[in-house]
Motif scaffolding. Structure first.
Motif, PDB file in Angstrom:
ATOM      1  N   UNK A 147       0.853  -1.192   0.000  1.00 34.72           N
ATOM      2  CA  UNK A 147       0.000   0.000   0.000  1.00 34.72           C
ATOM      3  C   UNK A 147       0.885   1.237   0.000  1.00 34.72           C
ATOM      4  N   UNK A 148       0.708   2.087  -1.009  1.00 36.34           N
ATOM      5  CA  UNK A 148       1.663   3.181  -1.225  1.00 36.34           C
ATOM      6  C   UNK A 148       1.466   4.359  -0.282  1.00 36.34           C
ATOM      7  N   UNK A 149       0.246   4.788  -0.043  1.00 33.03           N
ATOM      8  CA  UNK A 149       0.043   6.054   0.674  1.00 33.03           C
ATOM      9  C   UNK A 149      -0.103   5.863   2.184  1.00 33.03           C
ATOM     10  N   UNK A 150      -1.191   5.237   2.621  1.00 35.50           N
ATOM     11  CA  UNK A 150      -1.454   5.102   4.047  1.00 35.50           C
ATOM     12  C   UNK A 150      -1.781   3.656   4.373  1.00 35.50           C
ATOM     13  N   UNK A 151      -0.769   2.844   4.661  1.00 32.40           N
ATOM     14  CA  UNK A 151      -1.032   1.420   4.931  1.00 32.40           C
ATOM     15  C   UNK A 151      -1.725   1.174   6.265  1.00 32.40           C
ATOM     16  N   UNK A 152      -1.624   2.117   7.208  1.00 33.39           N
ATOM     17  CA  UNK A 152      -2.262   1.915   8.510  1.00 33.39           C
ATOM     18  C   UNK A 152      -3.754   1.675   8.425  1.00 33.39           C
ATOM     19  N   UNK A 153      -4.522   2.539   7.722  1.00 39.25           N
ATOM     20  CA  UNK A 153      -5.963   2.292   7.590  1.00 39.25           C
ATOM     21  C   UNK A 153      -6.301   0.979   6.909  1.00 39.25           C
ATOM     22  N   UNK A 154      -5.418   0.515   6.019  1.00 37.88           N
ATOM     23  CA  UNK A 154      -5.660  -0.788   5.383  1.00 37.88           C
ATOM     24  C   UNK A 154      -5.623  -1.903   6.420  1.00 37.88           C
ATOM     25  N   UNK A 155      -4.651  -1.851   7.318  1.00 38.48           N
ATOM     26  CA  UNK A 155      -4.575  -2.860   8.380  1.00 38.48           C
ATOM     27  C   UNK A 155      -5.815  -2.773   9.271  1.00 38.48           C
ATOM     28  N   UNK A 156      -6.267  -1.561   9.549  1.00 38.39           N
ATOM     29  CA  UNK A 156      -7.477  -1.387  10.374  1.00 38.39           C
ATOM     30  C   UNK A 156      -8.690  -2.026   9.692  1.00 38.39           C
ATOM     31  N   UNK A 157      -8.786  -1.866   8.383  1.00 41.26           N
ATOM     32  CA  UNK A 157      -9.900  -2.460   7.641  1.00 41.26           C
ATOM     33  C   UNK A 157      -9.873  -3.982   7.737  1.00 41.26           C
ATOM     34  N   UNK A 158      -8.687  -4.592   7.603  1.00 43.49           N
ATOM     35  CA  UNK A 158      -8.576  -6.036   7.715  1.00 43.49           C
ATOM     36  C   UNK A 158      -8.900  -6.511   9.135  1.00 43.49           C
ATOM     37  N   UNK A 159      -8.497  -5.721  10.121  1.00 47.04           N
ATOM     38  CA  UNK A 159      -8.794  -6.057  11.514  1.00 47.04           C
ATOM     39  C   UNK A 159     -10.305  -6.039  11.760  1.00 47.04           C
ATOM     40  N   UNK A 160     -10.993  -5.081  11.158  1.00 46.36           N
ATOM     41  CA  UNK A 160     -12.456  -5.023  11.299  1.00 46.36           C
ATOM     42  C   UNK A 160     -13.115  -6.256  10.691  1.00 46.36           C
ATOM     43  N   UNK A 161     -12.522  -6.815   9.640  1.00 45.75           N
ATOM     44  CA  UNK A 161     -13.079  -8.030   9.047  1.00 45.75           C
ATOM     45  C   UNK A 161     -13.025  -9.198  10.019  1.00 45.75           C
ATOM     46  N   UNK A 162     -12.002  -9.209  10.857  1.00 42.98           N
ATOM     47  CA  UNK A 162     -11.881 -10.292  11.836  1.00 42.98           C
ATOM     48  C   UNK A 162     -12.893 -10.158  12.956  1.00 42.98           C
ATOM     49  N   UNK A 163     -13.289  -8.947  13.278  1.00 46.81           N
ATOM     50  CA  UNK A 163     -14.102  -8.724  14.479  1.00 46.81           C
ATOM     51  C   UNK A 163     -15.499  -9.314  14.362  1.00 46.81           C
ATOM     52  N   UNK A 164     -15.978  -9.521  13.137  1.00 48.45           N
ATOM     53  CA  UNK A 164     -17.277 -10.180  12.989  1.00 48.45           C
ATOM     54  C   UNK A 164     -17.230 -11.574  13.612  1.00 48.45           C
TER      55      UNK A 164
END
Length: 460
Positions: A147-164
């Motif tokens: 991820x070129x610009x802001x990889x942090x929010x991408x990790x947050x998005x993947x973490x939210x997928x786990x929370x279900x």
């Protein structure tokens, strides 16, 4: 003793600095070499090592406490993180390669991600399926290095997928087994700390060295020496389909000359101008003699053994087809029903259970008394669900065609839907039901302070 250890570490760093100066042309070190050499490695990789030694170690320890498939899955996650550490260490001392070489460098990470996700798919019957799903849905977070610009929010998005799925683990075990609660906390903490690590060291994308050598494509996983080439095989007879394709492309490659071989048809021979030339009766149906024969060597569709059994506290209903009288009775409050890959069938569940999951089913009808947790419908098509008693929540995800019949006692049920279509809720109306469609189209506007989303008028 601590002071002595600190002095030894400082001496090692100084020696490494002298070694770098001796290797540099002219006996000196360029200004940009130090941050990406000694300090870059010590700050970037050692910070990642703190993550491995802290949250990841806690996660491994919690997974061993839970055991079974969860422990095996955790070892795969640890291996993936170790591979990513090697990649980060290489990036600190090498310049970013061309896209083709970068793809080769990233392949070991993508292979580890695929291994983690494949393990979940191969163990759908596991009683730890929610644990495996939480990890499988979020492990693509390791792709933040692309991820070129802001990889942090991408990790947050993947973490939210786990929370279900982690929420379902907490719901099942929070009052009965603290080990699973600790497991959820430790796993989610990995991605929380990963976001903090990225924010500190790779805020706008992965940091590569500016002065080091170009990263070689074989840096992470040197390929084994190739085996001796096999003897050239005998030229096989050309496959009939292959011959047809070759002939077809040869015809297409003629360009404008392709029409030269066509026969001219006069007006007297055209059927749309001469109805008498049209064949009488319907179109000919294929007979046994003119039906295409199956290709030799074609693999027949894989068949599975139908299953309806109680495994621990999970009722497994799998691969049922044309079964109209499936019945689950003698249920208990702690039991769950998992219905997977069933079609053209009807299932009745008597008594009160904890939850019901319909996964990858087609033309399936389910009638149940009461559920204390959630009924989840995912990756399904043409589902009919009838509630005879009570259910607090029904979740519909990635499903096309779903009719939910609610009882008088279930009118307070919450229905949550996402990525689904053709959903209808039927409410009791006298001795019949009244049908209400669930909106599929929405309108979102900014009201000055926040986004407001509501169904469009044409969506109902």
């Amino acid at each position: 003793m601590e002071a002595l250890v600190q002095r030894l570490e400082e001496a090692v760093i100084r020696l490494e600095g002298v070694s770098l100066k001796m290797q540099a042309p002219g006996g000196g070190v360029a200004n940009g070499d130090i941050p990406n050499g000694i300090n870059g490695v010590s700050q970037c990789v050692e910070a990642f090592d703190l993550l491995l030694g802290g949250p990841v170690s806690d996660y491994l320890r919690s997974s061993r406490a839970v055991g079974e498939d969860v422990e095996k899955h955790a070892e795969m996650v640890n291996n993936a993180l170790q591979v990513q550490r090697n990649f980060l260490k290489m990036a600190c001392t090498h310049q970013q390669p061309a896209p083709a070489e970068l793809s080769a460098l990233l392949k070991p990470i993508s292979d580890q991600i695929l291994e983690v996700q494949t393990f979940r798919e191969q163990n759908r019957g596991s009683r730890m399926f929610n644990h495996l799903s939480a990890v499988s849905e979020s492990i693509p977070a390791l792709g933040w290095v692309t991820v070129c610009m802001k990889p942090g929010p991408y990790v947050k998005e993947m973490m939210d997928s786990a929370m279900f799925y982690t929420n379902r683990v907490l719901k099942d075990y929070k009052d009965t087994d603290k080990r699973h609660v600790d497991w959820v906390r430790s796993y989610l903490n990995i991605w929380t700390e990963m976001q903090a690590y990225i924010k500190q060291h790779h805020t706008t994308g992965l940091s590569w060295s500016q002065n080091g050598p170009m990263a070689p494509s074989c840096q992470l996983a040197p390929p084994p020496p190739p085996p001796p080439p096999p003897p050239p095989p005998a030229r096989p007879a050309q496959d009939p389909d292959s011959a047809l394709h070759s002939a077809l492309f040869a015809q297409l490659n003629q360009g404008e000359d392709i029409t030269k071989g066509l026969k001219h048809v006069s007006d007297e021979q055209k059927t749309h101008k001469n109805p008498g030339l049209r064949p009488q009766g319907g179109a000919a149906t294929p007979t046994a003699s003119n039906r295409p024969a199956p290709r030799p060597g074609a693999t027949p569709p894989q068949s599975h053994t139908p299953l309806l059994e109680l495994e621990g506290k999970k009722w497994r209903v799998e691969y049922q087809d044309q079964a109209r009288d499936l019945l689950i009775c003698d249920t208990e409050l702690r039991q769950v029903a998992y219905v997977y890959s069933c079609s053209n069938s009807t299932l009745q569940i008597k008594g009160k259970v904890n939850s019901i999951i319909l996964d990858n089913c087609r033309k399936m009808g389910v009638v149940f008394d009461s559920v204390v947790g959630i009924v989840e419908i995912i990756n399904c098509k043409d589902i009919q669900l009838q509630v005879m008693g009570k259910v607090p929540t029904i979740s519909i995800n990635k499903t096309d065609g779903c009719h939910v019949y609610l009882s008088e006692d279930a009118l307070t049920c919450e229905i949550i839907s996402a990525k689904s279509s053709e959903m209808n809720i039927l409410l009791p109306h006298g001795e019949d039901y009244r049908e209400f469609p669930v909106p599929e189209q929405f309108k979102t506007v900014w009201d000055g302070t926040r986004l407001v989303t509501e169904p469009t008028e044409m969506a109902g």
